[in-house]
Design an enzyme around this catalytic site. Structure first.
Site, PDB file in Angstrom:
ATOM      1  CE  LYS A 114      -4.546   0.790   0.474  1.00 12.75           C
ATOM      2  NZ  LYS A 114      -5.631  -0.142   0.132  1.00 12.75           N
ATOM      3  CG  ASP A 148      -6.918   3.029  -1.270  1.00 13.16           C
ATOM      4  OD1 ASP A 148      -7.208   1.825  -1.316  1.00 13.16           O
ATOM      5  OD2 ASP A 148      -7.106   3.734  -0.255  1.00 13.16           O
TER       6      ASP A 148
HETATM    7  N1  GLU Z   1      -7.104   0.088  -3.399  1.00 14.00           N
HETATM    8  C1  GLU Z   1      -7.870  -1.072  -3.713  1.00 14.00           C
HETATM    9  C2  GLU Z   1      -7.945  -2.023  -2.526  1.00 14.00           C
HETATM   10  O1  GLU Z   1      -7.837  -1.607  -1.404  1.00 14.00           O
HETATM   11  C3  GLU Z   1      -7.400  -1.737  -4.981  1.00 14.00           C
HETATM   12  C4  GLU Z   1      -6.011  -2.272  -4.965  1.00 14.00           C
HETATM   13  C5  GLU Z   1      -5.556  -2.753  -6.327  1.00 14.00           C
HETATM   14  O2  GLU Z   1      -6.342  -2.746  -7.248  1.00 14.00           O
HETATM   15  O3  GLU Z   1      -4.392  -3.127  -6.410  1.00 14.00           O
HETATM   16  O4  GLU Z   1      -8.201  -3.187  -2.669  1.00 14.00           O
END
Ligand code: GLU
Length: 419
Positions: A107, A147
């Site tokens: 993240k 996100d």
């Molecule tokens: N931010 C999204 C999540 O929390 C997507 C992450 C992604 O697609 O890699 O799952």
């Protein structure tokens, strides 16, 4: 704040420990999962439109990469810090493992309120952040995505900056890109669509029929909430409440979803729309509805308001909208909770499809994407449900157990380096 001090990180570790002890997870595996693999903090200085320079704090954390490259979004929000990012990276490890993707957990984010920056400033921020973390990302290393506070445009700037540094176009470095620069059909709606699929799987288990008499309240009306609202409305359900930054709105006969989408897309606040009644966020969360979908931010249902929540099914569209105390209270009351790492996994599943398509330069049609998304989520849902029956635990703990089973096997096979 230290790497492991935030409420979100502590919560994630507490959930890890709890489910691990129920299933008897190998303590050596748990010992490794409690810590992120790698964390980077960077300064992101940009020149503002008025000529002055301002420095923001940026982060990228990779929690575990046993199953494959890191995967996880980039968040632009004032609350972002190193420890929260690390906790969210840990949850991505579990999410990817749960839905069977060959990806690890990561993240990133910047502590910033993106609504206060101009387009030019945001572009500068994204490009400088990409440059600062570029040694840590890449199609075989770690693949970011949108996100909270970021979108397809952010990903396009990210991909372009990374590609400029390499000297050639690298579509596989991020997912969630606009279609014309290597994005996947269905990615923008995937998280919300996945929520609607999960609501249907849960309804089947509960003997509930989604139709004209089904009432739904949704906290939020953004990237996740809108496609979920559209799909459930198309199935006949009545969306009686939604919310945005200006607060929550209610109509007992059902909100006109198409009108609300048009309204918010033109930059207007929901509270100013006609044909609705203004209510508080807390009233929305405690409405007497069949299905409640908290799809905005974390920590909105706590031990204080959980006793008043009346919904029979709660679908965690956001990451961590229910605190662990709220989950205990609501599970005890008999509510069916669809946990976040399952419920909102549609986004990362179609991100995985986008990554594969980008690596192969071969793009799939929407029907194929949505049917694969459906099948992956259905299998994951069934796994979680079976674990909940086998261990006699709520779906939240069961989701962790199902994820740990896969991770444990993979980590054992790969072993500990250097031994
Ligand atoms: N931010 C999204 C999540 O929390 C997507 C992450 C992604 O697609 O890699 O799952």
């Amino acid at each position: 704040m230290s790497l492991m001090d935030s409420p979100l990180y502590r919560d994630a570790v507490a959930q890890l420990e709890k489910s691990a002890s129920i299933m008897g997870l190998d303590p050596n595996i748990m010992e490794r999962l409690k810590y992120p693999k790698r964390a980077l903090q960077v300064a992101v200085p940009i020149r503002l439109d008025d000529g002055t320079v301002k420095t923001f704090q940026g982060y990228r954390v990779q929690h575990n990469m046993t199953l494959g490259p890191g995967k996880g979004g980039i968040r632009f929000h004032p609350k972002v810090d190193l420890s929260e990012t690390a906790g969210l990276a840990m949850l991505m490890t579990f999410k990817c493992a749960l839905v069977g993707l060959p990806l690890g957990g990561a993240k990133g984010g910047i502590s910033v309120d993106p609504t206060t920056l101009s387009r030019q400033e945001l572009q500068g921020l994204t490009r400088r952040y990409t440059t600062e973390i570029n040694m840590m990302v890449g199609p075989t290393i770690d693949v970011p995505a949108p996100d909270i506070g970021t979108d397809g445009q952010t990903m396009a700037w990210f991909m372009d900056t990374y590609s400029q540094l390499k000297g050639y176009t690298v579509p596989g470095v991020v997912t969630g890109k606009p279609i014309t620069v290597g994005g996947s059909l269905g990615r923008a709606e995937a998280t919300g669509k996945g929520v609607a699929f999960c609501v249907n799987f849960a309804a089947k288990k509960m003997g509930m029929k989604i139709g004209k008499s089904t009432t739904v309240a949704i906290h939020g009306f953004g990237k996740v909430a809108i496609p979920a609202a559209q799909d459930l409305r198309d199935q006949g359900a009545k969306i009686v409440a939604i919310s945005d930054v200006s607060g929550a709105v209610y109509n007992k006969d059902g909100i006109d979803v198409a009108k609300a989408i048009e309204w918010t897309r033109s930059g207007k606040h929901l509270k100013d729309m006609d044909g609705i009644e203004k209510i508080t966020n807390d009233q929305l969360l405690t409405l007497d509805v069949d299905i409640l979908i908290p799809a905005a931010i974390d920590g909105v249902i706590t031990k204080d308001n959980a006793p008043n929540v009346k919904a029979k099914m709660i679908a965690e569209g956001a990451n961590g909208p229910l605190t662990k105390e709220a989950i205990e209270i609501l599970s005890e009351k008999g509510a069916f909770i669809i946990p976040d790492i399952l419920c909102n996994a549609g986004g990362v599943i179609v991100s995985y499809f986008e990554w594969v398509q980008g690596l192969q330069n071969f793009f799939w049609d929407l029907g194929q994407i949505n049917s694969k998304l459906h099948d992956i989520l259905r299998d994951a849902f069934d796994n979680v449900y079976e674990a909940s029956q086998e261990y006699k635990v709520d779906m939240k703990k069961a989701a962790f157990i199902a994820a740990f089973r896969r991770l444990e096997r993979a980590m054992r096979y790969r072993g500990l380096f250097p031994g």
